[in-house]
Motif scaffolding. Structure first.
Motif, PDB file in Angstrom:
ATOM      1  N   GLU A  72       0.859  -1.107  -0.088  1.00 14.05           N
ATOM      2  CA  GLU A  72      -0.029   0.160  -0.121  1.00 14.05           C
ATOM      3  C   GLU A  72       0.723   1.398   0.050  1.00 14.05           C
ATOM      4  O   GLU A  72       0.189   2.372  -0.170  1.00 14.05           O
ATOM      5  CB  GLU A  72      -0.915  -0.101   1.256  1.00 14.05           C
ATOM      6  N   LYS A  73       2.309   1.163   0.067  1.00 12.75           N
ATOM      7  CA  LYS A  73       3.194   2.354   0.058  1.00 12.75           C
ATOM      8  C   LYS A  73       2.840   3.060  -1.316  1.00 12.75           C
ATOM      9  O   LYS A  73       2.696   2.656  -2.347  1.00 12.75           O
ATOM     10  CB  LYS A  73       4.321   1.886   0.185  1.00 12.75           C
ATOM     11  N   PRO A  74       2.511   4.398  -1.173  1.00 10.73           N
ATOM     12  CA  PRO A  74       2.319   4.998  -2.484  1.00 10.73           C
ATOM     13  C   PRO A  74       3.604   5.225  -3.086  1.00 10.73           C
ATOM     14  O   PRO A  74       4.807   5.208  -3.113  1.00 10.73           O
ATOM     15  CB  PRO A  74       2.029   6.464  -1.910  1.00 10.73           C
ATOM     16  N   TYR A  75       3.527   5.373  -4.605  1.00  8.60           N
ATOM     17  CA  TYR A  75       4.599   5.482  -5.429  1.00  8.60           C
ATOM     18  C   TYR A  75       5.460   6.803  -5.302  1.00  8.60           C
ATOM     19  O   TYR A  75       6.312   6.466  -5.309  1.00  8.60           O
ATOM     20  CB  TYR A  75       3.869   5.191  -6.771  1.00  8.60           C
ATOM     21  N   ALA A  76       4.501   7.680  -5.008  1.00  5.71           N
ATOM     22  CA  ALA A  76       5.527   9.112  -4.705  1.00  5.71           C
ATOM     23  C   ALA A  76       6.162   9.143  -3.588  1.00  5.71           C
ATOM     24  O   ALA A  76       5.937   8.302  -2.531  1.00  5.71           O
ATOM     25  CB  ALA A  76       4.322  10.100  -4.735  1.00  5.71           C
ATOM     26  N   GLU A  77       7.277   9.833  -3.519  1.00  3.87           N
ATOM     27  CA  GLU A  77       8.132   9.897  -2.398  1.00  3.87           C
ATOM     28  C   GLU A  77       7.335  10.927  -1.382  1.00  3.87           C
ATOM     29  O   GLU A  77       6.397  11.908  -1.658  1.00  3.87           O
ATOM     30  CB  GLU A  77       9.388  10.763  -2.605  1.00  3.87           C
ATOM     31  N   GLN A  78       7.359  10.481   0.026  1.00  2.00           N
ATOM     32  CA  GLN A  78       6.945  11.249   0.882  1.00  2.00           C
ATOM     33  C   GLN A  78       7.736  11.910   1.995  1.00  2.00           C
ATOM     34  O   GLN A  78       8.906  11.240   2.007  1.00  2.00           O
ATOM     35  CB  GLN A  78       5.980  10.075   1.663  1.00  2.00           C
ATOM     36  N   PRO A  79       7.358  12.766   2.699  1.00  2.00           N
ATOM     37  CA  PRO A  79       8.427  13.422   3.624  1.00  2.00           C
ATOM     38  C   PRO A  79       8.666  12.426   4.851  1.00  2.00           C
ATOM     39  O   PRO A  79       7.948  11.441   4.866  1.00  2.00           O
ATOM     40  CB  PRO A  79       7.554  14.690   4.249  1.00  2.00           C
ATOM     41  N   GLU A  80       9.535  12.774   5.571  1.00  2.00           N
ATOM     42  CA  GLU A  80      10.170  11.896   6.766  1.00  2.00           C
ATOM     43  C   GLU A  80       8.610  12.033   7.560  1.00  2.00           C
ATOM     44  O   GLU A  80       7.824  12.880   7.671  1.00  2.00           O
ATOM     45  CB  GLU A  80      10.937  12.820   7.239  1.00  2.00           C
ATOM     46  N   SER A  81       8.638  10.890   8.196  1.00  2.00           N
ATOM     47  CA  SER A  81       7.303  10.626   9.095  1.00  2.00           C
ATOM     48  C   SER A  81       7.060  11.619  10.183  1.00  2.00           C
ATOM     49  O   SER A  81       5.736  11.976  10.459  1.00  2.00           O
ATOM     50  CB  SER A  81       7.402   9.391   9.981  1.00  2.00           C
ATOM     51  N   GLY A  82       8.100  12.071  10.830  1.00  2.71           N
ATOM     52  CA  GLY A  82       7.795  13.156  11.703  1.00  2.71           C
ATOM     53  C   GLY A  82       7.235  14.473  11.052  1.00  2.71           C
ATOM     54  O   GLY A  82       6.297  15.068  11.629  1.00  2.71           O
ATOM     55  N   GLN A  83       7.579  14.877  10.084  1.00  5.02           N
ATOM     56  CA  GLN A  83       7.214  16.001   9.351  1.00  5.02           C
ATOM     57  C   GLN A  83       5.714  15.633   8.714  1.00  5.02           C
ATOM     58  O   GLN A  83       5.005  16.544   8.652  1.00  5.02           O
ATOM     59  CB  GLN A  83       8.301  16.429   8.277  1.00  5.02           C
ATOM     60  N   LEU A  84       5.432  14.612   8.237  1.00  5.27           N
ATOM     61  CA  LEU A  84       4.272  14.020   7.924  1.00  5.27           C
ATOM     62  C   LEU A  84       3.237  14.181   8.737  1.00  5.27           C
ATOM     63  O   LEU A  84       2.052  14.598   8.666  1.00  5.27           O
ATOM     64  CB  LEU A  84       4.199  12.604   7.257  1.00  5.27           C
ATOM     65  N   ILE A  85       3.473  13.792  10.110  1.00  2.00           N
ATOM     66  CA  ILE A  85       2.396  13.842  10.973  1.00  2.00           C
ATOM     67  C   ILE A  85       2.133  15.190  11.461  1.00  2.00           C
ATOM     68  O   ILE A  85       1.143  15.598  11.915  1.00  2.00           O
ATOM     69  CB  ILE A  85       2.785  12.993  12.222  1.00  2.00           C
ATOM     70  N   LYS A  86       3.442  16.204  11.291  1.00  2.00           N
ATOM     71  CA  LYS A  86       2.974  17.627  11.633  1.00  2.00           C
ATOM     72  C   LYS A  86       1.894  18.384  10.567  1.00  2.00           C
ATOM     73  O   LYS A  86       1.337  18.981  11.086  1.00  2.00           O
ATOM     74  CB  LYS A  86       4.332  18.260  11.707  1.00  2.00           C
ATOM     75  N   ARG A  87       2.428  17.780   9.253  1.00  2.00           N
ATOM     76  CA  ARG A  87       1.457  18.377   8.313  1.00  2.00           C
ATOM     77  C   ARG A  87      -0.160  17.881   8.483  1.00  2.00           C
ATOM     78  O   ARG A  87      -0.891  18.387   8.063  1.00  2.00           O
ATOM     79  CB  ARG A  87       2.017  17.880   6.870  1.00  2.00           C
ATOM     80  N   MET A  88      -0.251  16.549   9.155  1.00  2.00           N
ATOM     81  CA  MET A  88      -1.464  16.119   9.447  1.00  2.00           C
ATOM     82  C   MET A  88      -2.102  16.793  10.456  1.00  2.00           C
ATOM     83  O   MET A  88      -3.432  16.835  10.487  1.00  2.00           O
ATOM     84  CB  MET A  88      -1.431  14.612   9.704  1.00  2.00           C
ATOM     85  N   ALA A  89      -1.511  17.508  11.537  1.00  4.54           N
ATOM     86  CA  ALA A  89      -2.215  17.951  12.536  1.00  4.54           C
ATOM     87  C   ALA A  89      -3.288  18.962  12.557  1.00  4.54           C
ATOM     88  O   ALA A  89      -4.267  18.808  12.965  1.00  4.54           O
ATOM     89  CB  ALA A  89      -0.924  18.651  13.570  1.00  4.54           C
ATOM     90  N   PRO A  90      -2.961  20.127  11.581  1.00  7.42           N
ATOM     91  CA  PRO A  90      -4.127  20.962  11.140  1.00  7.42           C
ATOM     92  C   PRO A  90      -5.517  20.148  10.723  1.00  7.42           C
ATOM     93  O   PRO A  90      -6.613  20.296  10.956  1.00  7.42           O
ATOM     94  CB  PRO A  90      -3.469  21.949  10.326  1.00  7.42           C
TER      95      PRO A  90
END
Length: 173
Positions: A72-90
């Motif tokens: 299920e991992k997306p094809y596109a590159e994703q940011p580091e997990s810590g940054q990703l959860i920060k982006r998800m916060a709002p």
């Protein structure tokens, strides 16, 4: 060339659906800290990231889930997990505030940093979709329930530290 893509982690409606999927787990505990729920939601939307989670020895059997969901991992590159959860916060905050406004979670508890489900009515079709999604990923839901019940949020061996998703060094324990 412009490429359009959908990222469930950054969609407030998908976040509300995932939140409702987590409610049966939270109900068994009573209430759960907001950051604890955010970490559970992170692994619900990115189950392949379970490979990065440091589990207690008695829960190491769950490591295989990360490999199972690797497809299920997306094809596109994703940011580091810590940054990703920060982006998800709002987006997460907006989704949970909407759920509080509709009566699915206690609004005053949410404002105090907790997620506490209420006994709110839910349309049958939505309840069926939640049950179907949770049944389809029962192994993942079992792991998330274990993380909710048996792992503290803060401290040296808390979920923040074990996942590496949030700062833990300044937690009051």
């Amino acid at each position: 060339m412009v490429q359009l893509s959908f990222e469930p982690a950054l969609d407030p409606y998908h976040t509300m659906f995932r939140a409702l999927r987590l409610m049966p787990i939270i109900e068994t505990i009573g209430r759960l800290e907001r950051d604890h729920v955010r970490i559970l939601d992170f692994f619900l939307v990115f189950p392949f990231k379970l490979l990065d989670l440091r589990l207690k020895p008695e829960h190491r059997r769950f490591r295989a889930l990360g490999k199972r969901y690797a497809a299920e991992k997306p094809y596109a590159e994703q940011p580091e997990s810590g940054q990703l959860i920060k982006r998800m916060a709002p987006i997460s905050d907006a989704a949970y505030q909407s759920l509080a406004a509709k009566g699915f979670i206690d609004g005053s508890d949410y404002d105090a940093g907790w997620v506490k489900p209420t006994e709110s009515w839910m349309p049958d079709i939505l309840a069926e979709k939640i049950v179907a999604a949770n049944t389809d990923q029962q192994d993942l839901m079992d792991l998330l329930a274990t993380l909710a019940r048996e792992y503290d949020l803060g401290g040296e061996n808390g979920l923040k530290h074990r996942s590496g998703l949030m700062e833990h060094r300044y937690d009051a324990v």
